[in-house]
Design an enzyme around this catalytic site. Structure first.
Site, PDB file in Angstrom:
ATOM      1  N   ARG A  15       0.812  -1.223   0.000  1.00  0.00           N
ATOM      2  CA  ARG A  15       0.000   0.000   0.000  1.00  0.00           C
ATOM      3  C   ARG A  15       0.850   1.281   0.000  1.00  0.00           C
ATOM      4  O   ARG A  15       0.339   2.365  -0.212  1.00  0.00           O
ATOM      5  CB  ARG A  15      -0.942   0.001   1.219  1.00  0.00           C
ATOM      6  CG  ARG A  15      -2.187  -0.849   1.007  1.00  0.00           C
ATOM      7  CD  ARG A  15      -3.006  -0.959   2.279  1.00  0.00           C
ATOM      8  NE  ARG A  15      -2.410  -1.904   3.232  1.00  0.00           N
ATOM      9  CZ  ARG A  15      -2.820  -2.060   4.482  1.00  0.00           C
ATOM     10  NH1 ARG A  15      -3.808  -1.317   4.949  1.00  0.00           N
ATOM     11  NH2 ARG A  15      -2.246  -2.940   5.280  1.00  0.00           N
ATOM     12  N   ARG A 308      25.066  23.468   4.573  1.00  0.00           N
ATOM     13  CA  ARG A 308      25.042  22.073   4.107  1.00  0.00           C
ATOM     14  C   ARG A 308      26.008  21.207   4.919  1.00  0.00           C
ATOM     15  O   ARG A 308      26.797  21.711   5.708  1.00  0.00           O
ATOM     16  CB  ARG A 308      25.336  22.039   2.604  1.00  0.00           C
ATOM     17  CG  ARG A 308      24.154  22.618   1.784  1.00  0.00           C
ATOM     18  CD  ARG A 308      24.520  22.782   0.334  1.00  0.00           C
ATOM     19  NE  ARG A 308      25.075  21.564  -0.209  1.00  0.00           N
ATOM     20  CZ  ARG A 308      25.854  21.514  -1.290  1.00  0.00           C
ATOM     21  NH1 ARG A 308      26.164  22.641  -1.939  1.00  0.00           N
ATOM     22  NH2 ARG A 308      26.324  20.371  -1.719  1.00  0.00           N
ATOM     23  N   TYR A 360      35.233  23.568  -7.541  1.00  0.00           N
ATOM     24  CA  TYR A 360      35.039  22.368  -8.377  1.00  0.00           C
ATOM     25  C   TYR A 360      35.449  22.683  -9.803  1.00  0.00           C
ATOM     26  O   TYR A 360      35.010  23.693 -10.380  1.00  0.00           O
ATOM     27  CB  TYR A 360      33.550  22.002  -8.306  1.00  0.00           C
ATOM     28  CG  TYR A 360      33.165  20.724  -9.000  1.00  0.00           C
ATOM     29  CD1 TYR A 360      33.864  19.539  -8.778  1.00  0.00           C
ATOM     30  CD2 TYR A 360      32.062  20.689  -9.860  1.00  0.00           C
ATOM     31  CE1 TYR A 360      33.484  18.359  -9.400  1.00  0.00           C
ATOM     32  CE2 TYR A 360      31.674  19.505 -10.477  1.00  0.00           C
ATOM     33  CZ  TYR A 360      32.394  18.352 -10.244  1.00  0.00           C
ATOM     34  OH  TYR A 360      32.013  17.186 -10.857  1.00  0.00           O
TER      35      TYR A 360
HETATM   36  C1  UD1 Z   1      -2.010  -7.561  12.127  1.00  0.00           C
HETATM   37  C2  UD1 Z   1      -2.835  -8.475  13.047  1.00  0.00           C
HETATM   38  C3  UD1 Z   1      -4.124  -7.767  13.408  1.00  0.00           C
HETATM   39  C4  UD1 Z   1      -3.795  -6.445  14.076  1.00  0.00           C
HETATM   40  C5  UD1 Z   1      -2.884  -5.590  13.202  1.00  0.00           C
HETATM   41  C6  UD1 Z   1      -2.368  -4.407  13.983  1.00  0.00           C
HETATM   42  C7  UD1 Z   1      -2.318 -10.757  12.362  1.00  0.00           C
HETATM   43  C8  UD1 Z   1      -2.813 -11.980  11.669  1.00  0.00           C
HETATM   44  N1  UD1 Z   1      -3.141  -9.730  12.364  1.00  0.00           N
HETATM   45  O1  UD1 Z   1      -2.774  -7.370  10.940  1.00  0.00           O
HETATM   46  O2  UD1 Z   1      -4.888  -8.576  14.294  1.00  0.00           O
HETATM   47  O3  UD1 Z   1      -4.997  -5.758  14.368  1.00  0.00           O
HETATM   48  O4  UD1 Z   1      -1.716  -6.330  12.786  1.00  0.00           O
HETATM   49  O5  UD1 Z   1      -1.630  -3.563  13.176  1.00  0.00           O
HETATM   50  O6  UD1 Z   1      -1.256 -10.785  12.923  1.00  0.00           O
HETATM   51  N2  UD1 Z   1       4.623  -9.500   8.551  1.00  0.00           N
HETATM   52  C9  UD1 Z   1       5.638 -10.401   8.423  1.00  0.00           C
HETATM   53  N3  UD1 Z   1       5.403 -11.509   7.648  1.00  0.00           N
HETATM   54  C10 UD1 Z   1       4.228 -11.756   7.038  1.00  0.00           C
HETATM   55  C11 UD1 Z   1       3.177 -10.820   7.194  1.00  0.00           C
HETATM   56  C12 UD1 Z   1       3.412  -9.703   7.961  1.00  0.00           C
HETATM   57  O7  UD1 Z   1       6.723 -10.218   8.960  1.00  0.00           O
HETATM   58  O8  UD1 Z   1       4.110 -12.783   6.382  1.00  0.00           O
HETATM   59  C13 UD1 Z   1       4.870  -8.296   9.331  1.00  0.00           C
HETATM   60  C14 UD1 Z   1       4.672  -7.021   8.539  1.00  0.00           C
HETATM   61  O9  UD1 Z   1       5.904  -6.596   7.958  1.00  0.00           O
HETATM   62  C15 UD1 Z   1       4.170  -6.046   9.580  1.00  0.00           C
HETATM   63  C16 UD1 Z   1       3.509  -6.944  10.618  1.00  0.00           C
HETATM   64  O10 UD1 Z   1       3.942  -8.252  10.381  1.00  0.00           O
HETATM   65  O11 UD1 Z   1       5.215  -5.343  10.198  1.00  0.00           O
HETATM   66  C17 UD1 Z   1       1.979  -6.896  10.519  1.00  0.00           C
HETATM   67  O12 UD1 Z   1       1.601  -7.291   9.226  1.00  0.00           O
HETATM   68  P1  UD1 Z   1       0.352  -6.665   8.502  1.00  0.00           P
HETATM   69  O13 UD1 Z   1       0.207  -7.311   7.191  1.00  0.00           O
HETATM   70  O14 UD1 Z   1       0.396  -5.184   8.574  1.00  0.00           O
HETATM   71  O15 UD1 Z   1      -0.804  -7.230   9.460  1.00  0.00           O
HETATM   72  P2  UD1 Z   1      -2.247  -6.656   9.579  1.00  0.00           P
HETATM   73  O16 UD1 Z   1      -3.056  -7.200   8.491  1.00  0.00           O
HETATM   74  O17 UD1 Z   1      -2.169  -5.200   9.767  1.00  0.00           O
HETATM   75 MG    MG Z   2      -0.577  -3.588   9.459  1.00  0.00          MG
END
Ligand code: UD1
Ligand code: MG
Length: 429
Positions: A15, A308, A360
């Protein structure tokens, strides 16, 4: 400091619509992820960052700034999701705090609050008017039952306004037993870390919801989130600096890097930008000036001055439209319209309007060295490398190409010609 931390940063961040990994976008001069690491380092010496998308790039950025960070590479093909991210991680201490890498506004105090108490799991919860996008926390009789992701909610669950903030403090032992048995039977066919809550509840473990500040737990998922987080971070930085005694005129128009350092009495007028690891000691930075990675000591800059990187001003006055780069100026006045690059200028010297160091030649950069009490006349060009000794005068409009000895005058001028009545000959009466 007997707590381990795992920071989840393997997600794609699609996103953000950017080729730069989400967690490397900057807020107040520092990548999103580094804000989380910094908060983590205040309470733990065992931090593991989980990577997958653009893993090398993120790892390199981290290693440039930090030592002692552990890396874990998620097998996101086989095990997608936040639960998949935790597979195979071994942490050092009895408790493990897990947080999302996209939360730059998290503070040490909130992390501490989540590690307190004797629960098997502490989890962050927020109550939101608009819970859309978050996992819903099902609470019955003040006890957490489970977290249901939005896409898996039934009609009544979707109405719940208490949501998962995405930070958990878990007995490390529990993680070892629950993570391997997570399933991906859900709407997104992902391994959800959030499923460990129900597992723990079913096993009679103590799960405690910790109500947290929405501001700190907002994840950055888009450029709009990034801009909003920046405003919050800037307000925090400026508030703390004003408490420390920095004077700010119209603070809303001022931008300050979180790595900047202030000492003594400083004044920042409206529209000022302070970037990088700048250090201001008794500085007065006037309207619409920019200072980047420089030291400004007992000096004033601007209005509309630009300092700078790698410059050091001591007891110096820099006026409007003066640009200084990688130069050390001690007790110098440069009031108007100049470029001073790769120069050293000493006590009592005056740089006239429009003076330019020609540092320069199209290939290399060269140094300009100016001693004490030198008067450089307006509109002069100093062709570097060049040395001007103490007590020298340079006549206005001089193009200086040779070193000048102590006490001399240097002057280069095409002879002036005056043709009487030329105007009338040319244009007629
Ligand atoms: C997650 C939570 C949700 C919570 C929300 C809060 C889960 C299943 N859901 O959802 O309940 O309300 O965060 O912000 O956990 N990430 C990985 N590997 C992956 C997927 C994600 O490392 O395979 C990391 C992402 O980089 C990120 C974090 O986990 O930093 C959360 O992932 P994201 O996809 O934002 O989860 P949400 O759908 O927001
Ligand atoms: Mg998230």
């Amino acid at each position: 400091m007997s707590i381990s931390i795992v920071i989840l940063a393997a997600g794609k961040g699609s996103r953000m619509k950017s080729t730069t990994p989400k967690v490397l976008h900057s807020i107040s001069g520092k990548p999103i992820l580094f804000h989380a690491i910094d908060a983590g380092q205040k309470i733990s010496d065992d931090i593991t960052v989980v990577l997958y998308h653009q893993a090398n790039r993120v790892q390199e950025a981290i290693e440039e700034e930090y030592q002692n960070i552990n890396f874990h590479f998620q097998d996101a093909e086989q095990f997608p999701g936040t639960g998949g991210a935790m597979k195979g991680i071994e942490t050092k201490y009895e408790k493990t705090l897990i947080l999302n890498g996209d939360m730059p506004l998290i503070t040490e105090d909130s992390l501490k609050a989540l590690t307190d108490g004797d629960s098997d799991i502490n989890m962050s919860v927020i109550t939101l008017d608009n819970p859309s996008g978050y996992g819903r926390v099902v609470i019955e009789d003040e006890k957490v039952q489970e977290i249901v992701e939005q896409k898996d909610c039934n009609e009544s669950q979707i109405e719940i306004k208490t949501v998962n903030g995405g930070i958990y403090c878990v007995e490390t032992e529990l993680l070892s037993s629950y993570i391997p048995i997570l399933s991906n039977e859900n709407a997104q066919a992902e391994y959800y870390l959030t499923d460990i809550i129900k597992m723990a509840v079913d096993d009679g473990k103590k799960v405690t919801p910790i109500y947290v500040k929405e501001e700190e737990f907002k994840g950055v998922n888009s450029k709009l989130d990034l801009a909003n987080a920046e405003v919050i971070m800037q307000n925090r930085i400026k508030k703390s600096l004003m408490e420390q005694g920095v004077t700010m005129r119209f603070p809303d128009t001022i931008y300050i890097d979180c790595r900047a350092y202030f000492e003594g009495e400083n004044i920042l007028e409206n529209g000022v930008t302070i970037l990088g690891k700048s250090k201001l000691i008794n500085a007065h930075i006037k309207t619409n000036s920019v200072v980047e990675d420089s030291i400004i000591e007992d000096s004033d800059v601007g209005p509309m001055g630009r300092v700078r990187p790698l410059s050091h001003l001591k007891g110096t006055h820099i006026g409007n439209f003066v640009e200084v780069k990688k130069s050390t100026l001690t007790g110098v006045k440069a009031g108007h319209l100049s470029y001073i690059g790769d120069a050293t200028i000493e006590e009592g010297s005056n740089i006239g309007a429009g003076v330019i160091t020609c540092n320069y030649d199209g290939k290399n950069k060269y140094k300009t060295t100016i001693g004490k009490n030198v008067f450089v006349g307006s509109d002069s060009q100093l062709v570097a490398p060049i040395t001007i000794e103490d007590d020298v005068m340079i006549g206005a409009g001089t193009t200086l190409t040779k070193d000048v000895k102590k006490g001399s005058l240097a002057l280069s001028r095409t002879p002036l010609k005056i043709v009487p009545k030329f105007f009338y000959k040319f244009f007629g009466k």
